[in-house]
Design a protein around this motif. Structure first.
Motif, short mmCIF file in Angstrom:
data_model
loop_
_atom_site.label_atom_id
_atom_site.label_comp_id
_atom_site.label_asym_id
_atom_site.label_seq_id
_atom_site.Cartn_x
_atom_site.Cartn_y
_atom_site.Cartn_z
N TYR A 1 0.11 1.38 6.47
CA TYR A 1 -0.56 1.35 5.17
C TYR A 1 0.11 2.31 4.18
O TYR A 1 0.76 3.29 4.58
N PRO A 2 -0.04 2.05 2.88
CA PRO A 2 0.59 2.91 1.86
C PRO A 2 0.15 4.37 1.99
O PRO A 2 -0.99 4.66 2.39
N LYS A 3 1.06 5.28 1.65
CA LYS A 3 0.80 6.70 1.77
C LYS A 3 -0.45 7.12 1.00
O LYS A 3 -1.22 7.96 1.47
N PHE A 4 -0.63 6.54 -0.18
CA PHE A 4 -1.77 6.94 -1.00
C PHE A 4 -2.81 5.82 -1.13
O PHE A 4 -3.42 5.63 -2.18
N ALA A 5 -2.97 5.08 -0.05
CA ALA A 5 -3.99 4.02 -0.03
C ALA A 5 -5.37 4.63 -0.22
O ALA A 5 -5.64 5.75 0.21
N GLU A 6 -6.25 3.88 -0.87
CA GLU A 6 -7.62 4.34 -1.04
C GLU A 6 -8.27 4.55 0.32
O GLU A 6 -8.11 3.73 1.22
N GLN A 7 -8.99 5.65 0.45
CA GLN A 7 -9.64 6.00 1.71
C GLN A 7 -11.12 5.62 1.69
O GLN A 7 -11.76 5.76 0.67
N PRO A 8 -11.68 5.16 2.81
CA PRO A 8 -10.98 4.78 4.03
C PRO A 8 -10.13 3.52 3.80
O PRO A 8 -10.44 2.70 2.94
N ILE A 9 -9.09 3.37 4.60
CA ILE A 9 -8.11 2.31 4.37
C ILE A 9 -8.62 0.98 4.91
O ILE A 9 -8.92 0.84 6.09
N ARG A 10 -8.70 0.00 4.02
CA ARG A 10 -9.11 -1.35 4.41
C ARG A 10 -7.89 -2.17 4.82
O ARG A 10 -6.78 -1.91 4.39
N GLU B 1 4.67 6.23 3.68
CA GLU B 1 5.03 7.62 3.92
C GLU B 1 6.51 7.68 4.35
O GLU B 1 6.91 7.05 5.33
N PRO B 2 7.37 8.41 3.60
CA PRO B 2 8.82 8.39 3.87
C PRO B 2 9.21 8.88 5.26
O PRO B 2 10.23 8.44 5.79
N THR B 3 8.43 9.77 5.86
CA THR B 3 8.83 10.32 7.16
C THR B 3 8.74 9.32 8.30
O THR B 3 9.34 9.53 9.36
N ASN B 4 7.98 8.23 8.13
CA ASN B 4 7.94 7.22 9.20
C ASN B 4 7.99 5.79 8.65
O ASN B 4 7.45 4.87 9.26
N ASP B 5 8.67 5.62 7.52
CA ASP B 5 8.70 4.30 6.90
C ASP B 5 9.45 3.27 7.73
O ASP B 5 9.10 2.09 7.75
N ALA B 6 10.48 3.69 8.48
CA ALA B 6 11.24 2.74 9.28
C ALA B 6 10.37 2.14 10.39
O ALA B 6 10.38 0.93 10.63
N TYR B 7 9.61 3.01 11.07
CA TYR B 7 8.70 2.54 12.11
C TYR B 7 7.62 1.64 11.51
O TYR B 7 7.28 0.59 12.07
N ALA B 8 7.10 2.03 10.34
CA ALA B 8 6.05 1.24 9.69
C ALA B 8 6.56 -0.15 9.33
O ALA B 8 5.84 -1.14 9.52
N ILE B 9 7.76 -0.24 8.79
CA ILE B 9 8.33 -1.54 8.42
C ILE B 9 8.47 -2.43 9.65
O ILE B 9 8.19 -3.64 9.60
#
Length: 324
Positions: free
Chosen positions: A123-132, A142-150
């Motif tokens: 989910y996006p780094k700044f997604a509205e909380q709680p994340i739907r 989040e740039p630190t784990n974007d490769a895994y997320a993709i």
């Protein structure tokens, strides 16, 4: 286009062959334990040394030989902020190959029911909380784990594409931060909770005056015991059929500082806690909206304090041969 398979909610056949990909890992081993406890008698698993899921020919040969009716894809290359940030190519390439090979082989050999496991980092780094669930692909990662997320997002899309093109009732679940028996406690590759357990347990044993943690401690995280996750997986396989991924979590979160305090209390460490604010915090908050899961009739049963106690007990009992 393949003929659509009608999924009727209800108990899976306990005597049918059930392949748990990644059955030696944190999530896979918990799923295996739960399935055994639920009476499944034909479980199939292969360690990475027995079957390299990155090898397409070997994966297809394995499916041709075992012909599983059900599959949970829990195999993945995983790690914490440091590992993800240091080796993004490995996390992208390895996970894409594992997923494509297993999902393609499962389709080729007629797997009836499949659950793909991702991660809340999709989910996006700044997604509205709680994340739907519908927040997927609505903002930057989040740039630190974007490769895994993709890679995990690609897995969700693969499942959705298989549903559309072949009509198979496959599903995806996105767990929040998981912990428990079988976790990775290594200093370089662990997630925050096992890292804290190891750090504080060693400090308590050695009488260390202070412990230094990464970041400010202000980010908030949600934690789900892996045995709860395993129970949720079987529940979804027997009760859910939809193209949208399902969030799996507790619906509550704590700050990293609060988590550190819980861990220190459980292991018996009473020294000074220092926060290194020159290190990255990562996403400020990551709490999942679990309404879809709750509406399906499931909720977590293991509290964070009890879960940490169980995990510390397991860590100490298995200190000689855990992943470190």
């Amino acid at each position: 286009m393949g003929a659509e398979v009608t999924f009727v909610p209800g108990k899976l056949d306990r005597s049918s062959t059930f392949y748990v990909a990644g059955h030696c890992g944190l999530v896979g081993s918990a799923i295996w334990r739960n399935l055994e406890a639920e009476g499944f008698s034909a479980l199939v698993g292969r360690s990475s040394s027995e079957l390299d899921l990155k090898n397409r020919d070997d994966v297809f040969a394995f499916f041709a030989e075992t012909k599983p009716r059900y599959v949970v894809l829990a195999a993945a290359k995983v790690g914490g902020i440091l590992a993800n940030n240091s080796y993004p190519v490995d996390f992208l390439s390895d996970n894409l190959r594992i997923q494509v090979n297993v999902l393609d082989a499962a389709r080729e050999h007629g797997v009836e029911r499949l659950l793909f496991l991702g991660s809340s980092c999709i989910y996006p780094k700044f997604a509205e909380q709680p994340i739907r669930e519908e927040s997927l692909l609505t903002g930057h990662l989040e740039p630190t784990n974007d490769a895994y997320a993709i890679a995990k997002i690609a897995g969700i899309m693969h499942v959705q594409a298989t549903r559309r093109q072949y009509g198979l009732p496959w599903i995806s679940a996105m767990p929040t931060n998981l912990y428990g028996p079988g976790d990775n406690f290594s200093p370089e590759g662990s997630h925050v909770l096992p890292a804290l357990i190891r750090r504080y347990d060693e400090a308590a044993s050695n009488g260390t005056a202070s412990v230094t943690n990464w970041g400010s401690g202000s980010p908030r995280r949600e934690f789900l015991h892996v045995d709860d996750m395993a129970a949720a997986c079987l529940h979804l396989l027997e009760n859910y059929d939809g193209s949208e991924q399902v969030n799996v979590g507790t619906g509550t979160d704590v700050s990293i500082k609060e988590l550190a305090s819980i861990v220190a209390g459980v292991v018996g460490y009473d020294g000074e806690i220092i926060w290194d604010t020159t290190k990255p915090d990562g996403t400020p908050q990551k709490l999942l909206d679990v309404a879809k899961l709750s509406d399906s009739g499931w909720k977590a049963s293991i509290s964070l304090s009890d879960g940490v106690k169980r995990t510390v007990e397991w860590y100490r009992a298995n200190a000689d041969h855990i992943r470190s």
